[in-house]
Design a protein around this motif. Sequence first.
Motif, mmCIF file in Angstrom:
data_model
loop_
_atom_site.group_PDB
_atom_site.id
_atom_site.type_symbol
_atom_site.label_atom_id
_atom_site.label_comp_id
_atom_site.label_asym_id
_atom_site.label_seq_id
_atom_site.Cartn_x
_atom_site.Cartn_y
_atom_site.Cartn_z
ATOM 1 N N TYR A 10 43.477 90.278 14.858
ATOM 2 C CA TYR A 10 43.878 89.254 13.881
ATOM 3 C C TYR A 10 43.536 89.755 12.486
ATOM 4 N N ALA A 11 44.527 89.724 11.582
ATOM 5 C CA ALA A 11 44.347 90.206 10.208
ATOM 6 C C ALA A 11 44.326 89.042 9.236
ATOM 7 N N LEU A 12 43.386 89.065 8.309
ATOM 8 C CA LEU A 12 43.373 88.076 7.234
ATOM 9 C C LEU A 12 44.567 88.310 6.302
ATOM 10 N N PRO A 13 45.020 87.287 5.589
ATOM 11 C CA PRO A 13 46.195 87.432 4.708
ATOM 12 C C PRO A 13 46.044 88.520 3.651
ATOM 13 N N ALA A 14 44.811 88.839 3.256
ATOM 14 C CA ALA A 14 44.605 89.859 2.219
ATOM 15 C C ALA A 14 44.924 91.270 2.698
ATOM 16 N N VAL A 15 45.069 91.460 4.000
ATOM 17 C CA VAL A 15 45.394 92.786 4.553
ATOM 18 C C VAL A 15 46.871 93.071 4.311
ATOM 19 N N VAL A 73 47.691 93.894 20.763
ATOM 20 C CA VAL A 73 48.419 92.631 20.658
ATOM 21 C C VAL A 73 47.961 91.938 19.381
ATOM 22 N N TRP A 74 48.905 91.702 18.454
ATOM 23 C CA TRP A 74 48.568 91.047 17.185
ATOM 24 C C TRP A 74 48.710 89.539 17.321
ATOM 25 N N LEU A 75 47.748 88.820 16.770
ATOM 26 C CA LEU A 75 47.691 87.370 16.892
ATOM 27 C C LEU A 75 47.955 86.705 15.542
ATOM 28 N N ASP A 76 48.566 85.526 15.583
ATOM 29 C CA ASP A 76 48.847 84.779 14.356
ATOM 30 C C ASP A 76 47.711 83.839 13.975
ATOM 31 N N ASP A 77 46.845 83.536 14.939
ATOM 32 C CA ASP A 77 45.771 82.569 14.719
ATOM 33 C C ASP A 77 44.470 83.142 15.285
ATOM 34 N N GLU A 78 43.433 83.175 14.479
ATOM 35 C CA GLU A 78 42.159 83.754 14.928
ATOM 36 C C GLU A 78 41.584 83.014 16.125
ATOM 37 N N VAL A 79 41.865 81.720 16.250
ATOM 38 C CA VAL A 79 41.360 80.941 17.385
ATOM 39 C C VAL A 79 41.804 81.562 18.715
ATOM 40 N N GLN A 80 42.963 82.222 18.709
ATOM 41 C CA GLN A 80 43.477 82.839 19.939
ATOM 42 C C GLN A 80 42.572 83.953 20.464
ATOM 43 N N LEU A 81 41.699 84.476 19.616
ATOM 44 C CA LEU A 81 40.810 85.546 20.076
ATOM 45 C C LEU A 81 39.839 85.063 21.155
ATOM 46 N N ARG A 90 47.708 97.032 7.803
ATOM 47 C CA ARG A 90 47.870 96.553 9.169
ATOM 48 C C ARG A 90 48.473 97.643 10.061
ATOM 49 N N ALA A 91 49.479 98.341 9.542
ATOM 50 C CA ALA A 91 50.088 99.429 10.299
ATOM 51 C C ALA A 91 49.069 100.542 10.557
ATOM 52 N N LEU A 92 48.224 100.797 9.573
ATOM 53 C CA LEU A 92 47.183 101.806 9.725
ATOM 54 C C LEU A 92 46.184 101.390 10.805
ATOM 55 N N ALA A 93 45.763 100.127 10.776
ATOM 56 C CA ALA A 93 44.849 99.608 11.786
ATOM 57 C C ALA A 93 45.478 99.698 13.173
ATOM 58 N N ASP A 94 46.761 99.385 13.263
ATOM 59 C CA ASP A 94 47.465 99.456 14.542
ATOM 60 C C ASP A 94 47.415 100.873 15.101
ATOM 61 N N GLN A 97 37.654 90.017 1.780
ATOM 62 C CA GLN A 97 38.732 89.462 2.601
ATOM 63 C C GLN A 97 39.624 90.511 3.265
ATOM 64 N N THR A 98 39.491 91.766 2.894
ATOM 65 C CA THR A 98 40.392 92.785 3.438
ATOM 66 C C THR A 98 39.857 93.237 4.794
ATOM 67 N N MET A 99 40.081 92.405 5.796
ATOM 68 C CA MET A 99 39.479 92.706 7.096
ATOM 69 C C MET A 99 40.338 92.248 8.256
ATOM 70 N N ILE A 100 40.083 92.902 9.380
ATOM 71 C CA ILE A 100 40.751 92.610 10.645
ATOM 72 C C ILE A 100 39.676 92.432 11.707
ATOM 73 N N ARG A 101 39.799 91.373 12.478
ATOM 74 C CA ARG A 101 38.879 91.143 13.602
ATOM 75 C C ARG A 101 39.594 91.503 14.895
ATOM 76 N N THR A 102 38.903 92.193 15.784
ATOM 77 C CA THR A 102 39.527 92.641 17.029
ATOM 78 C C THR A 102 38.681 92.282 18.242
#
Length: 277
Positions: A136-141, A160-168, A146-150, A115-120
Amino acid sequence: MQSLSATRIAFIGGGNMAQALMTGLQQRAFHMQHITVIDPDTAKHAHLQTTLGINTSASLTAESLAVDVIVLAVKPQQLQSVAQSLAPLLQSQLVISVAAGIRTADLSRWLNGYQTMIRTMPNTPAQIQAGITGAYALPAVSATQRALADAVLQAAGEVVWLDDEVQLDAVTAISGSGPAYVFLMIEALTAAGVELGLSEAQSLKLSLATFKGASLLAAGSSTPIATLREQVTSKGGTTEQGLLSMRQHDIHGMMQAAAAQAARRAKELGDQLGAQA
């Protein structure tokens, strides 16, 4: 918080997007010996080592994945098999996927529930560090991850960080596909210039400078885009006539329809790619 300079990164796949990110990191004086590219195409290794000063590996091993961040930069069609090979080697690394269309639920399933993942969703101007990435980051991140990924993603441009994966899907339609829309408009404006008597070289130069200058002006100004447009449009002038023609051809409707179809296709591709067992 761990600094970017101390971060160790493994890129699985050494293609264009991976190279765009690594080039951006190199320009930010990142310690390139902290990067390993894992790619079975050994013909790429010498080039990557020479131009970027990174380490390379032909296969996934515990040693090559002793890192803080793993960037999945393979073709979407290859991601399932890569993920299944990667799964037993994961510990607590942050996984960042730049593979178009693959949803976190499907990637997590292929990674045995990780679960420790980010989709871009990056875009092609990342190749000159002028891109923009939806993330978009899963809650386990964690906040630190997240700051490191940024910081890693900003090596290729804005984020641009998203709150909902559907927005991708919308991000794919706007900024992912968007460069092609812009290139098409540059082609069209260049062709119009040729029709009006300019040489192709003259018209292309004028068109490119116009798109570049207008974008930089808009990006650097607090003035609303509509107001900037109005400032160019004198009553009864040439621009007014050009815009009138665009409105008669429903330029807004065409752009909205293009984005809607691209977003629809992004969802379809996510369904198809995720349907793999």
